[in-house]
Design a protein around this motif. Structure first.
Motif, PDB file in Angstrom:
ATOM      1  N   VAL A 218       0.836  -1.199   0.000  1.00 44.41           N
ATOM      2  CA  VAL A 218       0.000   0.000   0.000  1.00 44.41           C
ATOM      3  C   VAL A 218       0.872   1.250   0.000  1.00 44.41           C
ATOM      4  O   VAL A 218       2.023   1.220   0.424  1.00 44.41           O
ATOM      5  CB  VAL A 218      -0.953   0.036   1.220  1.00 44.41           C
ATOM      6  CG1 VAL A 218      -1.807  -1.206   1.285  1.00 44.41           C
ATOM      7  CG2 VAL A 218      -0.183   0.244   2.522  1.00 44.41           C
ATOM      8  N   THR A 267      -7.025  -4.941   4.547  1.00 47.98           N
ATOM      9  CA  THR A 267      -7.284  -3.498   4.621  1.00 47.98           C
ATOM     10  C   THR A 267      -8.051  -3.138   5.894  1.00 47.98           C
ATOM     11  O   THR A 267      -7.782  -2.100   6.516  1.00 47.98           O
ATOM     12  CB  THR A 267      -8.048  -2.998   3.380  1.00 47.98           C
ATOM     13  OG1 THR A 267      -9.257  -3.756   3.216  1.00 47.98           O
ATOM     14  CG2 THR A 267      -7.195  -3.130   2.133  1.00 47.98           C
ATOM     15  N   VAL A 280      -4.161   0.750  -2.118  1.00 48.98           N
ATOM     16  CA  VAL A 280      -3.582  -0.564  -2.429  1.00 48.98           C
ATOM     17  C   VAL A 280      -2.904  -0.491  -3.793  1.00 48.98           C
ATOM     18  O   VAL A 280      -3.532  -0.136  -4.799  1.00 48.98           O
ATOM     19  CB  VAL A 280      -4.656  -1.663  -2.423  1.00 48.98           C
ATOM     20  CG1 VAL A 280      -4.051  -3.005  -2.863  1.00 48.98           C
ATOM     21  CG2 VAL A 280      -5.280  -1.791  -1.033  1.00 48.98           C
TER      22      VAL A 280
END
Length: 362
Positions: A218, A267, A280
């Motif tokens: 990320v 996440t 992401v």
């Protein structure tokens, strides 16, 4: 062509073992089919001496950590490239119970050199959600696994010591002098295939559970990269505002395909650590070779002394492999015996059951 050893597999275990064998003067041929999604290549390479909600010090940490530090430092000098990054690990308390568990354990003397600080309330770092505090763990870090594997593979290829192809089991012949594979001969062959050993006719009796793990990369601005974070997932800074987040554990779906469910899980857990926005960038999946008792597997086949296995390090391969590769190399060269904790002989009853089943099917 004749070799001392053929090593099948060039993931973390095979790469470190083959390098260690070569360093001891052995002539080694490595056979490996490059696979971008292999577990070693997608892993964040985390070294964490203290893990889990119960705050257990990693098995043999006092031996593994100095061996790993020395090995990766040697590789960095050899290739003149940074490979191992030392960083403290901030393990965030997820509950009052977890905080209490640590406070009760911290009175022991086992933690010298491993715990840098204990925080019973937030460290007030912008963007970090740690209302109950946590512990700052020393002697941790991460290995740039993909970089290391590429450097070692290129070195082997340059010296004509690697076959970049799928190992064909039907081409393997056991001989009185060792093994023969196609036009190559060796005194000994070592399987370092990861989860694929479950399809190996010589070692499929070992209790390896293929375990899928998914990892994200990320982009997160305003998120402190000075430490690794751990709270249900690890968050490893890899530079330029990017972080690796992982990993999931999935025993029911042993494939290498990233899933929406895996991304959502990661996440959501990252969102429990930080309030900062993130994006992401990449999503990978790999399969770890997990073992029933969470200890690696090393040793010579009970019936075929020219065959061995070195496998089953799961998610702790970066920490364990340097020490165990040195130990197993010494055992293969007759200087010591394989330690009982990792010796495949501890599962010998499974081998006899396997042989019995095979006989009954004939």
């Amino acid at each position: 062509m004749k070799y001392d050893f053929i090593v099948v597999g060039h993931g973390l275990a095979g790469a470190i073992l083959s390098y260690t064998l070569r360093k001891k003067g052995a002539r080694v041929l490595v056979i490996d089919e490059p696979r971008p999604s292999a577990a070693s290549r997608v892993a964040a390479g985390l070294v964490n001496p203290i893990a889990g909600k119960r705050f257990a010090k990693t098995w043999l940490a006092d031996a593994f950590i100095p061996a790993a530090d020395a090995f990766y430092k040697e590789l960095e000098a050899h290739f003149e490239q940074e490979l191992y990054v030392h960083k403290p690990i901030y393990k965030i308390f997820s509950s009052i119970e977890e905080q209490n568990t640590w406070m009760a354990k911290s009175a022991g003397t086992d933690w010298q050199g491993y715990i840098l600080a204990t925080h019973t309330q937030s460290i007030n770092q912008p963007g970090i959600d740690d209302p109950r505090g946590g512990i700052m763990i020393g002697r941790g870090g991460y290995l740039k696994v993909a970089d290391m594997l590429l450097l070692l593979a290129n070195e082997l290829l340059a010296q004509n010591l690697m076959l970049p192809e799928r190992f064909e089991m039907e081409q393997l012949q056991l001989t009185g002098q060792g093994v023969r594979y196609k036009q190559f001969e060796a005194k000994h062959l070592i399987f370092c295939e990861g989860f694929q050993v479950t399809q190996n006719p010589y070692f499929r009796w070992l209790p390896i559970q293929p375990t899928k793990g998914e990892v994200l990369e990320v982009q997160a601005q305003n998120f402190n990269p000075e430490c690794i974070y751990n709270k249900a997932v690890y968050v490893v800074p890899i530079g330029e505002g990017r972080f690796k987040i992982g990993a999931t554990y999935n025993w029911r779906q042993p494939d290498e395909e990233p899933t929406p469910e895996g991304q959502q899980e990661l996440t959501e857990r990252f969102s429990q650590i930080t309030s900062q926005p993130f994006q992401v960038m990449q999503h990978w999946a790999g399969i770890r070779p997990a073992v029933r008792d969470r200890k690696p597997l090393a040793g010579t086949h009970p019936q075929h002394p020219q065959l061995s296995v070195f496998n089953g390090m799961g998610s702790k391969g970066v920490l364990m492999a340097p020490y165990l590769a040195e130990h197993f190399t010494e055992a293969l060269m007759g200087a010591t015996e394989v330690m009982p904790d990792i010796h495949i002989a501890r599962y010998l009853s499974l081998y006899y059951d396997y042989i019995k089943d095979q006989t009954q099917q004939l």
